[in-house]
Design an enzyme around this catalytic site. Structure first.
Site, PDB file in Angstrom:
ATOM      1  N   ASP A 350     -67.865 -16.043 -29.361  1.00  0.00           N
ATOM      2  CA  ASP A 350     -67.220 -15.154 -30.319  1.00  0.00           C
ATOM      3  C   ASP A 350     -65.824 -15.700 -30.653  1.00  0.00           C
ATOM      4  O   ASP A 350     -65.095 -16.136 -29.765  1.00  0.00           O
ATOM      5  CB  ASP A 350     -67.109 -13.767 -29.673  1.00  0.00           C
ATOM      6  CG  ASP A 350     -66.590 -12.718 -30.621  1.00  0.00           C
ATOM      7  OD1 ASP A 350     -67.297 -12.420 -31.593  1.00  0.00           O
ATOM      8  OD2 ASP A 350     -65.473 -12.200 -30.385  1.00  0.00           O
ATOM      9  N   GLU A 379     -68.362 -18.938 -33.579  1.00  0.00           N
ATOM     10  CA  GLU A 379     -67.689 -18.602 -34.822  1.00  0.00           C
ATOM     11  C   GLU A 379     -66.475 -19.521 -34.940  1.00  0.00           C
ATOM     12  O   GLU A 379     -65.522 -19.373 -34.174  1.00  0.00           O
ATOM     13  CB  GLU A 379     -67.217 -17.154 -34.811  1.00  0.00           C
ATOM     14  CG  GLU A 379     -68.333 -16.122 -34.838  1.00  0.00           C
ATOM     15  CD  GLU A 379     -67.779 -14.702 -34.886  1.00  0.00           C
ATOM     16  OE1 GLU A 379     -68.188 -13.939 -35.775  1.00  0.00           O
ATOM     17  OE2 GLU A 379     -66.935 -14.346 -34.037  1.00  0.00           O
TER      18      GLU A 379
END
Ligand code: CA
Length: 668
Positions: A350, A379
């Site tokens: 993340d 990400e």
């Protein structure tokens, strides 16, 4: 993570570049603290007894507090710790304290801080407030020693299905007994109220290769002592990074149960030939001053602004400092632990760009040593500015500096369906012109290609990937609108059938592009999230997948099954080098907007098909294309797709129906 699903604007990057010059004295004092690289932190039980080792270099005293239960009881013993190696404090007892619980407490600046289970609790009780001492041999399901995930040649062979435990099984129509639990995925033969396969049988039928489970470590927001209230959260609020979440177990107060049940889930998936990817969120913690990091080594694990306040690149109140040696060790050892103890096959980071590239390289290298099959993606952006210099951030633009790491392509995502945060915006598949070159960037997985003009890219202006194995392609995930909701909003006035056609075209682009395809659970049956953008704490009524949709939208589901079958049968869609893509993919000159035509030529990547022709028509008009004369098998046409073909054509002038893909293949 929620809300932050786009590329940073250049202004934010500039702020980051300015902030990096402001190295403050607090920062350099943390850098001088001794790090401890050993893997015996906090708790070791062996034949000589129970041993505690807490890393807390700035503490002036430290102690371990022992309990008989996981909550609401007074301590039964207290052990004073003594200074040990490299900033650690130690205490030991001669017995194996199996069945007991413990916390740490440190004295800092003359004050005893609150108790904490530490940062390395591998077993915890209810709500993770006390760590547990258990015999891990009791947490292994039958056959665990021979358990293995599926073999892959490269990450390009993977088809990712992103799933939340509650979304997947909690609906009344799921036919699953252990609703919202790890055990849901161990149930065989489950059927919806209308008789369709659900659960693990559904996954096998769909043909995905890996399940990406949303955060399943112990997170903060769902009260595990109140499970009947059925609270929902995505879980991006980490509390204990190295123990499973209790609300997904059948008994959060028994520390072994959540571990055993998560392993049972993993084994059931592995037995079905499906890999398990864990979503990890080391970039921030749920709490600030009272997080487990702050209560064991105050200040050390975070980044700060010049005024001493928490920097907040996560948008969640703080950001961690992977460039600090002990934090880097922590992330690396934590994923290594999950890979070894839980047989995890892949990790999704993340807000990965909050971490530095050196840390991510160490993560990938260490995991490959555990198991060469493990892959990592994340990400490649942050949710706000960070003091970490831009060139060190694990940004998608820096992916070429990272070995064995892939990033999500927001390029393809936004170009195909329209901008993620502008609900009404349309994309290539929904008739908006101007996205053709960015879709092509997605098709070649952001690698350099002589026919792709990166200066026309919407989100990226250069070929940032050095190989397609660095790119994850998708049109939606748990964040933002589901694909169904996005289409409902942006295609207002169109029929449900037209929207499903657009979804099929969008996913056909994803599944035939180079890189790794990724889909959000339930899209194969056109699930929605009731038109709500950010559903991280919305109830099951918003997030749960209604399994009667599988019956209603059976044609949609069959199309997705054919897509996975097509991709798995044809290595041409799974090339592993930029050179191969540049050599085998040839784009055709076409007239007009919302039309892309290309070939994958010359038995690419060892494919039995000599040439594959793919034409995508994102407009609402039928279009005419010229196909080279030959013996073509029709794979996709007019909203239908059959991996094994549905008739033949001689090529020449062909009409491609509105909002559809035309795929043809020839063997000679
Ligand atoms: Ca929890």
């Amino acid at each position: 993570m929620n809300l932050c699903t786009g590329t940073l604007i250049s202004g934010a990057l500039l702020c980051g570049a300015m902030a990096l010059n402001a190295e403050n004295s607090m920062e350099s004092s943390y850098a001088s603290l001794p790090a401890y690289a050993g893997e015996d932190l906090e708790l070791t039980v062996n034949n000589s007894g129970t041993h505690f080792r807490l890393w807390s270099p700035q503490a002036t005293a430290a102690r371990v507090i022992i309990y008989d239960t996981d909550r609401n009881t007074a301590p039964t013993a207290q052990l004073n710790m003594t200074r040990g190696l490299q900033g650690t404090w130690t205490a030991s007892v001669a017995d194996k304290l199996y069945g007991k619980f413990y916390t740490f407490q440190i004295q800092h600046n003359g004050k005893w801080l609150d108790e904490t289970p530490g940062v390395w609790a591998k077993a915890v009780g209810t709500n993770g407030r006390r760590a547990a001492i258990i015999d891990f041999a009791t947490t292994n399901p039958n056959g665990w020693e021979n358990d293995k995930g599926p073999k892959i040649g490269s990450i390009a062979d993977v088809i990712i299905y992103e799933m939340h435990h509650r979304d997947f099984s909690v609906h009344t129509t799921s036919g699953i007994v252990n609703k919202g639990k790890f055990l849901a995925l161990t149930e065989q033969g489950t059927r919806s109220s209308l008789g369709d396969k659900t659960g693990i049988d559904h996954l096998k039928e769909l043909g995905i290769t890996h399940v990406h489970i949303l955060p399943s470590y112990d997170y903060n927001s769902v009260d595990e002592s109140q499970l009947p209230s059925n609270k929902y959260n995505w879980g991006y609020d980490p509390y204990n990074y190295n123990a499973p979440e209790g609300s997904y177990s059948t008994n959060p107060s028994n520390p072994a149960t959540r571990i055993l049940e998560m392993k049972q889930m993993i084994k059931a998936l592995h037995d079905a030939g499906i890999g398990v990817i864990m979503d990890v969120v080391y970039n921030h913690t749920a709490n600030n001053d009272d997080s487990n990091f702050s209560l064991t080594a105050p200040g050390y694990y975070y980044r700060y602004r010049q005024d001493g306040s928490y920097s907040d690149a996560s948008g969640c109140g703080n950001e961690t400092a992977s460039e600090h040696e002990q934090m880097r060790n922590y992330i690396v050892n934590s994923v290594k632990y999950w890979a070894e103890e839980y047989h995890i096959d892949g990790f999704r980071f993340d807000l990965m760009a909050i971490h530095d590239t050196e840390t991510m390289n160490k993560v990938a290298k260490t995991l490959k040593e555990v198991n060469p099959q493990i892959f990592v993606y994340g990400e490649g952006w942050t949710c706000g500015d960070s003091p970490l210099p831009v060139e060190h951030r694990a940004l998608k633009e820096n992916v070429a500096k990272m070995e064995g790491i892939a990033v999500f392509s927001d390029d393809l995502r936004d170009a195909v369906k329209g901008h993620y945060s502008n609900a009404a915006d349309r994309g290539f598949a929904t008739g908006k012109p101007g996205n053709e070159e960015t879709v092509k960037i997605g098709i070649v997985a952001s690698t350099a290609h002589p026919q792709v003009d990166y200066s026309k890219g919407n989100n990226s202006k250069f070929a940032y990937a050095s190989a397609p194995t660095q790119i994850i392609n998708y049109v939606s995930c748990h964040d933002d609108f589901s694909l169904t909701d996005k289409l409902h909003i942006s295609m207002e006035g169109s029929s449900e059938d037209e929207m499903m056609r657009a979804a099929r075209l969008a996913q056909t682009i994803v599944f035939t592009s180079q890189g790794t395809p990724f889909m959000f659970a339930g899209e194969e049956i056109f699930r929605d999230k009731k038109g709500i953008h950010n559903t991280y704490n919305r109830p099951d009524s918003v997030n749960a997948i209604d399994w009667t949709l599988k019956n209603k939208n059976a044609e949609q589901f069959n199309y997705y099954c054919e897509l996975t079958k097509l991709r798995k049968a044809h290595p041409a869609f799974r090339m592993t080098t930029a050179e191969a893509i540049a050599k085998h993919i040839v784009f055709d000159k076409v007239e007009g907007d919302n039309l892309i035509s290309y070939s994958i030529k010359d038995n690419a990547n060892g494919d039995e098909w000599k040439e594959i022709k793919l034409v995508f028509n994102g407009s609402t008009d039928a279009r005419e294309v010229k196909i080279k004369k030959g013996e073509w098998t029709i794979i996709a046409q007019d909203g239908q797709l059959k991996a094994d073909g549905m008739g033949t054509t001689k090529g020449g002038k062909m009409t491609i129906a509105p909002t559809s893909a035309l795929i043809l293949a020839r063997v000679k």
